[in-house]
Scaffold this motif. Structure first.
Motif, PDB file in Angstrom:
ATOM      1  N   PRO A  13       0.800  -1.230   0.000  1.00  0.00           N
ATOM      2  CA  PRO A  13       0.000   0.000   0.000  1.00  0.00           C
ATOM      3  C   PRO A  13       0.829   1.273   0.000  1.00  0.00           C
ATOM      4  O   PRO A  13       0.331   2.338  -0.396  1.00  0.00           O
ATOM      5  N   SER A  14       2.102   1.182   0.425  1.00  0.00           N
ATOM      6  CA  SER A  14       2.952   2.372   0.456  1.00  0.00           C
ATOM      7  C   SER A  14       3.665   2.616  -0.866  1.00  0.00           C
ATOM      8  O   SER A  14       4.400   3.597  -1.016  1.00  0.00           O
ATOM      9  N   SER A  15       3.447   1.736  -1.844  1.00  0.00           N
ATOM     10  CA  SER A  15       4.139   1.821  -3.130  1.00  0.00           C
ATOM     11  C   SER A  15       3.209   2.338  -4.229  1.00  0.00           C
ATOM     12  O   SER A  15       2.003   2.071  -4.226  1.00  0.00           O
ATOM     13  N   SER A  16       3.789   3.044  -5.188  1.00  0.00           N
ATOM     14  CA  SER A  16       3.006   3.507  -6.344  1.00  0.00           C
ATOM     15  C   SER A  16       2.649   2.358  -7.274  1.00  0.00           C
ATOM     16  O   SER A  16       1.856   2.527  -8.204  1.00  0.00           O
ATOM     17  N   THR A  45      19.704 -14.032 -12.419  1.00  0.00           N
ATOM     18  CA  THR A  45      18.972 -15.123 -11.771  1.00  0.00           C
ATOM     19  C   THR A  45      17.493 -14.792 -11.908  1.00  0.00           C
ATOM     20  O   THR A  45      17.017 -13.793 -11.355  1.00  0.00           O
ATOM     21  N   VAL A  46      16.766 -15.620 -12.660  1.00  0.00           N
ATOM     22  CA  VAL A  46      15.373 -15.303 -12.979  1.00  0.00           C
ATOM     23  C   VAL A  46      14.427 -16.100 -12.084  1.00  0.00           C
ATOM     24  O   VAL A  46      14.559 -17.320 -11.941  1.00  0.00           O
ATOM     25  N   VAL A  47      13.485 -15.389 -11.494  1.00  0.00           N
ATOM     26  CA  VAL A  47      12.434 -16.021 -10.689  1.00  0.00           C
ATOM     27  C   VAL A  47      11.118 -15.828 -11.428  1.00  0.00           C
ATOM     28  O   VAL A  47      10.587 -14.714 -11.503  1.00  0.00           O
ATOM     29  N   ASP A  48      10.622 -16.905 -12.007  1.00  0.00           N
ATOM     30  CA  ASP A  48       9.392 -16.865 -12.799  1.00  0.00           C
ATOM     31  C   ASP A  48       8.476 -17.966 -12.283  1.00  0.00           C
ATOM     32  O   ASP A  48       8.566 -19.122 -12.702  1.00  0.00           O
ATOM     33  N   LEU A  49       7.596 -17.605 -11.350  1.00  0.00           N
ATOM     34  CA  LEU A  49       6.778 -18.589 -10.647  1.00  0.00           C
ATOM     35  C   LEU A  49       5.292 -18.291 -10.830  1.00  0.00           C
ATOM     36  O   LEU A  49       4.896 -17.127 -11.016  1.00  0.00           O
ATOM     37  N   GLU A  50       4.502 -19.339 -10.764  1.00  0.00           N
ATOM     38  CA  GLU A  50       3.059 -19.199 -10.941  1.00  0.00           C
ATOM     39  C   GLU A  50       2.452 -18.308  -9.853  1.00  0.00           C
ATOM     40  O   GLU A  50       2.745 -18.449  -8.668  1.00  0.00           O
ATOM     41  N   ASP A  51       1.608 -17.361 -10.282  1.00  0.00           N
ATOM     42  CA  ASP A  51       0.887 -16.486  -9.350  1.00  0.00           C
ATOM     43  C   ASP A  51       1.853 -15.808  -8.371  1.00  0.00           C
ATOM     44  O   ASP A  51       1.577 -15.700  -7.179  1.00  0.00           O
ATOM     45  N   LEU A  52       2.987 -15.332  -8.880  1.00  0.00           N
ATOM     46  CA  LEU A  52       3.977 -14.702  -8.008  1.00  0.00           C
ATOM     47  C   LEU A  52       3.466 -13.373  -7.475  1.00  0.00           C
ATOM     48  O   LEU A  52       3.086 -12.486  -8.244  1.00  0.00           O
ATOM     49  N   HIS A  53       3.450 -13.260  -6.159  1.00  0.00           N
ATOM     50  CA  HIS A  53       3.136 -12.008  -5.473  1.00  0.00           C
ATOM     51  C   HIS A  53       4.377 -11.572  -4.688  1.00  0.00           C
ATOM     52  O   HIS A  53       5.122 -12.411  -4.179  1.00  0.00           O
ATOM     53  N   VAL A  54       4.556 -10.270  -4.592  1.00  0.00           N
ATOM     54  CA  VAL A  54       5.707  -9.722  -3.866  1.00  0.00           C
ATOM     55  C   VAL A  54       5.219  -8.618  -2.937  1.00  0.00           C
ATOM     56  O   VAL A  54       4.432  -7.754  -3.335  1.00  0.00           O
ATOM     57  N   SER A  55       5.688  -8.662  -1.701  1.00  0.00           N
ATOM     58  CA  SER A  55       5.372  -7.599  -0.751  1.00  0.00           C
ATOM     59  C   SER A  55       6.651  -7.175  -0.041  1.00  0.00           C
ATOM     60  O   SER A  55       7.709  -7.809  -0.202  1.00  0.00           O
ATOM     61  N   CYS A  56       6.574  -6.097   0.732  1.00  0.00           N
ATOM     62  CA  CYS A  56       7.677  -5.776   1.633  1.00  0.00           C
ATOM     63  C   CYS A  56       7.908  -6.982   2.545  1.00  0.00           C
ATOM     64  O   CYS A  56       6.992  -7.773   2.795  1.00  0.00           O
ATOM     65  N   GLY A  57       9.116  -7.114   3.043  1.00  0.00           N
ATOM     66  CA  GLY A  57       9.464  -8.280   3.844  1.00  0.00           C
ATOM     67  C   GLY A  57       8.585  -8.449   5.074  1.00  0.00           C
ATOM     68  O   GLY A  57       8.299  -7.493   5.782  1.00  0.00           O
ATOM     69  N   TRP A  58       8.154  -9.689   5.305  1.00  0.00           N
ATOM     70  CA  TRP A  58       7.310  -9.986   6.461  1.00  0.00           C
ATOM     71  C   TRP A  58       8.149 -10.029   7.740  1.00  0.00           C
ATOM     72  O   TRP A  58       9.293 -10.494   7.744  1.00  0.00           O
ATOM     73  N   ALA A 363       9.740   0.631   1.092  1.00  0.00           N
ATOM     74  CA  ALA A 363       8.672   0.441   0.114  1.00  0.00           C
ATOM     75  C   ALA A 363       9.241  -0.138  -1.181  1.00  0.00           C
ATOM     76  O   ALA A 363      10.434  -0.006  -1.471  1.00  0.00           O
ATOM     77  N   ILE A 364       8.387  -0.786  -1.947  1.00  0.00           N
ATOM     78  CA  ILE A 364       8.815  -1.377  -3.215  1.00  0.00           C
ATOM     79  C   ILE A 364       8.834  -0.279  -4.279  1.00  0.00           C
ATOM     80  O   ILE A 364       7.849  -0.028  -4.979  1.00  0.00           O
ATOM     81  N   GLU A 365       9.967   0.400  -4.340  1.00  0.00           N
ATOM     82  CA  GLU A 365      10.197   1.483  -5.289  1.00  0.00           C
ATOM     83  C   GLU A 365      11.619   1.394  -5.826  1.00  0.00           C
ATOM     84  O   GLU A 365      12.511   0.869  -5.145  1.00  0.00           O
ATOM     85  N   GLU A 366      11.834   1.904  -7.000  1.00  0.00           N
ATOM     86  CA  GLU A 366      13.171   1.915  -7.583  1.00  0.00           C
ATOM     87  C   GLU A 366      14.147   2.692  -6.696  1.00  0.00           C
ATOM     88  O   GLU A 366      13.820   3.765  -6.188  1.00  0.00           O
TER      89      GLU A 366
END
Length: 419
Positions: A13-16, A45-58, A363-366
């Protein structure tokens, strides 16, 4: 090392980029680029996984590993690997070891043992010496060495004046005091929730009143002293109401809830399975629904697995003699996705706990440091022993239908995947 996450749905939610599907390029531990389609290069190193979701670290705010003293339950090394493969980039480790983590050197021991891991370990120092509830421990020295909070794990501070002094003293260095909510005089020899189920099964009960009285006392003391108080695990509807009222008064109080208490009721006790013997105890279905509402409304700040490995010698025994506790890292995301949408719980395992314990959230930003949890929300499965990575196998979720899995983490410039 350069890592490329392909077609990742970003939940932040904190990311654009919140709720958008993007490629994420990570180089030297930082997010270099976020775009619709980043070309693959052979050195990536490529990570290409089904239904991949990414969030800030838990961040799991209540984890027990055993070491030092109870390595047969879980070592720090294996525990941190379990945490990483379960999607957690940070864990707060409880002081319930042997000896108890109640001084500067023991805090430094935990931190030094964890330095090479992808998952960050944050020690919680005992509030009292030896966790005995008599004399206050070396709080300032422990904080200077890296302790993020102070509390006696699953042990209430029975001495009112001791908690008052701790709340006053901790203000000198902005320390966070934790208080486990149980009045032992009311709880007595109870081992499960007091109610219809305990009566029918002939098990001694712990009334909801035992928790609520203690919370009321703690809040009165906090109002008198000021300072910051965190109540790690509430389990009743009225407890949530008390916290809500205290927050409206402006008190600096926060609270957490275990995933087990969000999902399961005391109906689970019917089979006398010792894995269902927990602290706090499983409560009623009404309590479960109220706690879920308290999460979505923001009254509850933190959700924890309350991961507590117990060896088979102390679990596979008569119910009344079994030690309390369940492991929970491996089942955490599957259990949460069974009752919530990711947007409903994500702040309770990312932004909120980091804020409470004074840790920066990226936050997940460049350009930001990459501290990411990787997961799927879709996969439905029955949780069984094959899903358990911990040394101990005492999971209350064994045989439960869960929804969603952790793929792993990227943290500290390390990629750890749960293959």
């Amino acid at each position: 090392m350069t890592t490329l996450l392909k077609s990742a749905t970003i939940i932040d939610p904190s990311s654009s980029y919140h709720k958008k599907q993007k490629d994420i390029l990570i180089s030297n531990g930082k997010i270099k680029k976020i775009d619709n389609a980043i070309p693959i290069k052979k050195e990536y190193t490529v990570v290409d996984l089904e239904d991949l979701h990414v969030s800030c670290g838990w961040f799991d705010t209540s984890v027990s590993f055993g070491e030092p003293g109870f390595e047969e339950r879980e070592t720090i090394e294996n525990g941190l690997e379990v945490a990483a493969k379960s999607g957690f980039t940070r864990v707060a480790v409880n002081p319930n070891t042997n000896p108890v983590i109640d001084n500067k050197s023991s805090i430094e021991y935990l931190i030094n043992k964890s330095k090479s891991a992808a998952t960050n370990l944050h020690p919680i120092g005992a509030l009292t010496q030896g966790g005995k509830g008599i004399d206050i421990a070396e709080l300032f020295d422990m904080q200077q060495s890296g302790a993020i909070a102070f509390g006696d794990y699953n042990k209430p501070i029975e001495n009112d004046n001791l908690l008052k002094i701790a709340l006053l003293y901790a203000q000198n260095f902005n320390g966070l005091v934790m208080s486990f909510p149980q009045n032992n005089s009311i709880a007595g020899e109870g081992i499960v929730n007091e109610g219809n189920t305990s009566t029918r099964l002939g098990l001694k009960g712990i009334p909801a009143l035992a928790e609520e009285l203690q919370i009321s006392r703690d809040l009165f003391l906090l109002e008198y002293t000021g300072g910051k108080l965190h109540i790690p695990t509430i389990s009743t509807a009225n407890s949530a109401t008390l916290i809500k009222q205290a927050k409206k008064k402006g008190l600096q109080v926060t609270c957490g809830v275990t995933i087990a208490n969000l999902l399961l009721s005391d109906d689970e006790l019917e089979g006398f399975d010792s894995n269902t013997k927990l602290t706090p105890p499983l409560r009623t279905k009404k309590d479960v629904k109220s706690l879920q509402k308290a999460v979505t409304s923001g009254v509850i700040d933190v959700i924890t697995s309350d991961h507590n490995p117990i060896d088979i010698e102390n679990k596979k025994v008569e119910f009344s003699n079994a030690k309390n506790g369940t492991i929970g890292l491996e089942s955490a995301i599957g259990a949460l996705n069974s009752i919530f949408d990711p947007e409903e719980y994500i702040n309770c395992i990312t932004t909120n706990p980091k804020y409470i314990f004074g840790i920066e959230n990226n936050a997940i930003e460049e350009g930001n440091i990459a501290e990411l949890s990787l997961f799927s929300t879709k996969k439905s499965y029955s949780f069984n022993r094959e899903n358990i990575l911990s040394t101990s196998k005492n999971s209350v979720f064994l045989g439960k239908n869960l929804s969603g899995i952790a793929y792993g983490i990227f943290a500290n410039n390390k990629l750890v995947l749960n293959n």
